[in-house]
Design a protein around this motif. Structure first.
Motif, PDB file in Angstrom:
ATOM      1  N   ARG A  66     -21.094 -13.284   7.586  1.00 11.02           N
ATOM      2  CA  ARG A  66     -21.295 -13.551   6.165  1.00 11.02           C
ATOM      3  C   ARG A  66     -22.672 -14.159   5.908  1.00 11.02           C
ATOM      4  O   ARG A  66     -23.394 -13.726   5.010  1.00 11.02           O
ATOM      5  CB  ARG A  66     -20.199 -14.482   5.650  1.00 11.02           C
ATOM      6  N   LEU A  90      -5.620  -6.226  -2.323  1.00 10.68           N
ATOM      7  CA  LEU A  90      -5.096  -5.536  -1.162  1.00 10.68           C
ATOM      8  C   LEU A  90      -3.583  -5.426  -1.325  1.00 10.68           C
ATOM      9  O   LEU A  90      -2.850  -6.406  -1.221  1.00 10.68           O
ATOM     10  CB  LEU A  90      -5.439  -6.311   0.106  1.00 10.68           C
ATOM     11  N   GLU A 204      -7.653  -9.068   7.699  1.00 12.82           N
ATOM     12  CA  GLU A 204      -7.943  -8.286   6.505  1.00 12.82           C
ATOM     13  C   GLU A 204      -9.310  -7.618   6.627  1.00 12.82           C
ATOM     14  O   GLU A 204     -10.224  -8.156   7.251  1.00 12.82           O
ATOM     15  CB  GLU A 204      -7.912  -9.175   5.258  1.00 12.82           C
ATOM     16  N   ASP A 206     -13.074  -6.334   5.411  1.00 10.81           N
ATOM     17  CA  ASP A 206     -14.125  -6.798   4.510  1.00 10.81           C
ATOM     18  C   ASP A 206     -14.378  -5.715   3.476  1.00 10.81           C
ATOM     19  O   ASP A 206     -14.543  -4.547   3.826  1.00 10.81           O
ATOM     20  CB  ASP A 206     -15.411  -7.103   5.277  1.00 10.81           C
ATOM     21  N   LEU A 227     -16.563  -8.386  -2.244  1.00 11.82           N
ATOM     22  CA  LEU A 227     -15.222  -8.546  -2.799  1.00 11.82           C
ATOM     23  C   LEU A 227     -14.353  -9.417  -1.917  1.00 11.82           C
ATOM     24  O   LEU A 227     -13.577 -10.244  -2.404  1.00 11.82           O
ATOM     25  CB  LEU A 227     -14.560  -7.176  -2.983  1.00 11.82           C
ATOM     26  N   SER A 228     -14.448  -9.220  -0.633  1.00 14.73           N
ATOM     27  CA  SER A 228     -13.663 -10.006   0.319  1.00 14.73           C
ATOM     28  C   SER A 228     -14.356  -9.945   1.661  1.00 14.73           C
ATOM     29  O   SER A 228     -14.742  -8.870   2.126  1.00 14.73           O
ATOM     30  CB  SER A 228     -12.232  -9.456   0.432  1.00 14.73           C
ATOM     31  N   ILE A 229     -14.509 -11.102   2.302  1.00 14.70           N
ATOM     32  CA  ILE A 229     -15.186 -11.145   3.591  1.00 14.70           C
ATOM     33  C   ILE A 229     -14.782 -12.423   4.324  1.00 14.70           C
ATOM     34  O   ILE A 229     -14.560 -13.467   3.707  1.00 14.70           O
ATOM     35  CB  ILE A 229     -16.722 -11.096   3.417  1.00 14.70           C
ATOM     36  N   ARG A 231     -12.073 -13.175   6.260  1.00 15.35           N
ATOM     37  CA  ARG A 231     -10.695 -13.587   6.499  1.00 15.35           C
ATOM     38  C   ARG A 231     -10.215 -13.011   7.814  1.00 15.35           C
ATOM     39  O   ARG A 231     -10.161 -11.801   7.989  1.00 15.35           O
ATOM     40  CB  ARG A 231      -9.773 -13.093   5.370  1.00 15.35           C
ATOM     41  N   THR A 234      -4.587 -11.672   7.649  1.00 14.18           N
ATOM     42  CA  THR A 234      -4.236 -11.102   6.366  1.00 14.18           C
ATOM     43  C   THR A 234      -3.391 -12.066   5.552  1.00 14.18           C
ATOM     44  O   THR A 234      -2.584 -12.814   6.089  1.00 14.18           O
ATOM     45  CB  THR A 234      -3.488  -9.775   6.549  1.00 14.18           C
ATOM     46  N   GLN A 235      -3.574 -12.104   4.240  1.00 13.57           N
ATOM     47  CA  GLN A 235      -2.823 -12.986   3.368  1.00 13.57           C
ATOM     48  C   GLN A 235      -1.499 -12.367   2.946  1.00 13.57           C
ATOM     49  O   GLN A 235      -0.612 -13.063   2.472  1.00 13.57           O
ATOM     50  CB  GLN A 235      -3.656 -13.329   2.123  1.00 13.57           C
TER      51      GLN A 235
END
Length: 288
Positions: A66, A90, A204, A206, A227-229, A231, A234-235
């Protein structure tokens, strides 16, 4: 008495000013954090995001990924930003199939955008790999707009001798904003364990929303929105692949059986060769 009272008043005034300074510092820090909560963007000139990363890094480091993007790839002022709300969720993630060849299924709901593409970066855990030739075949059949594999692409190495690999998938955003990606994966040879299975857990992916290339000083660049990076788990729920592996307590039995089979095979070959030579000698004698 008056001196003690004066000292207490001075101490109270000092404590009051100290508390005021701490309050102002904390307020400033909160304001800075609010500014940092804005959507993160970066600009790249390479075809792939991971291509820029692996030009300077030899292996994947989740904690540095990141910072590498956001600190080393800041966007020039002449590349316009798009202040639009982004809704990405997601929805579903699962492993499908049987045996050592599976599919990692990912469903994403995204607000439709024009002239944009969704970039999915799958940082694969140790023990699994994606075949670049198989992915190129899927790309030719229009399963993806673009796809590439980075990192350890040696498909013959077992799990304990391999490094992690990364798959970057580019998907055209359709009108509905619902995207489903099925990534074919293969299991490597697992190390010997105690229970006969090796547990491989997927985090998850990216997600990035990237625009078309913009000409900047004779070089094409494009702005990507994060948007998403970052993690690692996974949530929604854990996505686990339990890959069969050898059991340590069975190694002695396997060694003995393998040794006996090798000895018997060698003896059978020796006997067959002796008998064959005797048959040939008998034929020659009869002819004479």
């Amino acid at each position: 008495m008056s001196s003690k009272r004066g000292r207490s008043v001075t101490a109270a005034i000092f404590i009051f000013f100290a508390l005021s300074c701490l309050n102002s510092i904390s307020t400033t820090q909160v304001g800075d954090s609010d500014e940092m909560s804005d959507p993160d963007t970066f600009c790249i000139s390479d075809q792939y995001i991971m291509q820029s990363y692996f030009t300077t890094q030899s292996s994947l480091n989740d904690s540095e990924f990141r910072n590498f993007l956001l600190l080393h790839h800041q966007c020039p002022e002449n590349i316009p930003s798009e202040d639009v709300p982004v809704v990405a969720m997601l929805q579903h993630r699962d492993i499908t199939g049987e045996g050592s060849h599976r599919h990692l299924l990912t469903s994403i709901k995204l607000r439709p955008f024009h002239s944009h593409e969704l970039v999915i970066v799958e940082r694969l855990p140790l023990g699994v790999f994606a075949d670049p030739f198989e992915l190129q075949s899927l790309q030719q059949r229009s399963a993806f707009r673009d796809v590439s594999v980075f990192g350890d692409t040696d498909l013959e190495q077992p799990s304990f001798r391999s490094n992690r690999s990364v798959v970057e998938i580019h998907v055209e955003i359709n009108g509905s904003g619902e995207i489903s990606v099925k990534l074919p994966l293969h299991a490597r040879y697992q190390p010997i364990g105690e229970n006969g299975y090796s547990r491989v857990e997927f985090g998850e992916p990216d997600l990035f929303l990237c625009s078309r290339h913009v000409l900047n000083k004779g070089q094409e660049q494009r702005r990507c929105l994060v948007l998403s990076i970052g993690r690692s788990k996974t949530q929604t729920r854990s996505v686990v692949w339990e890959i069969p592996a050898g059991i340590r307590s069975h190694t002695e039995y396997v060694s003995v059986i393998t040794f006996v089979a090798a000895v018997l095979s060698a003896l059978s070959i020796l006997v067959a060769s002796v008998l064959s030579s005797k048959v040939e000698s008998c034929k020659i004698t009869k002819q004479l």
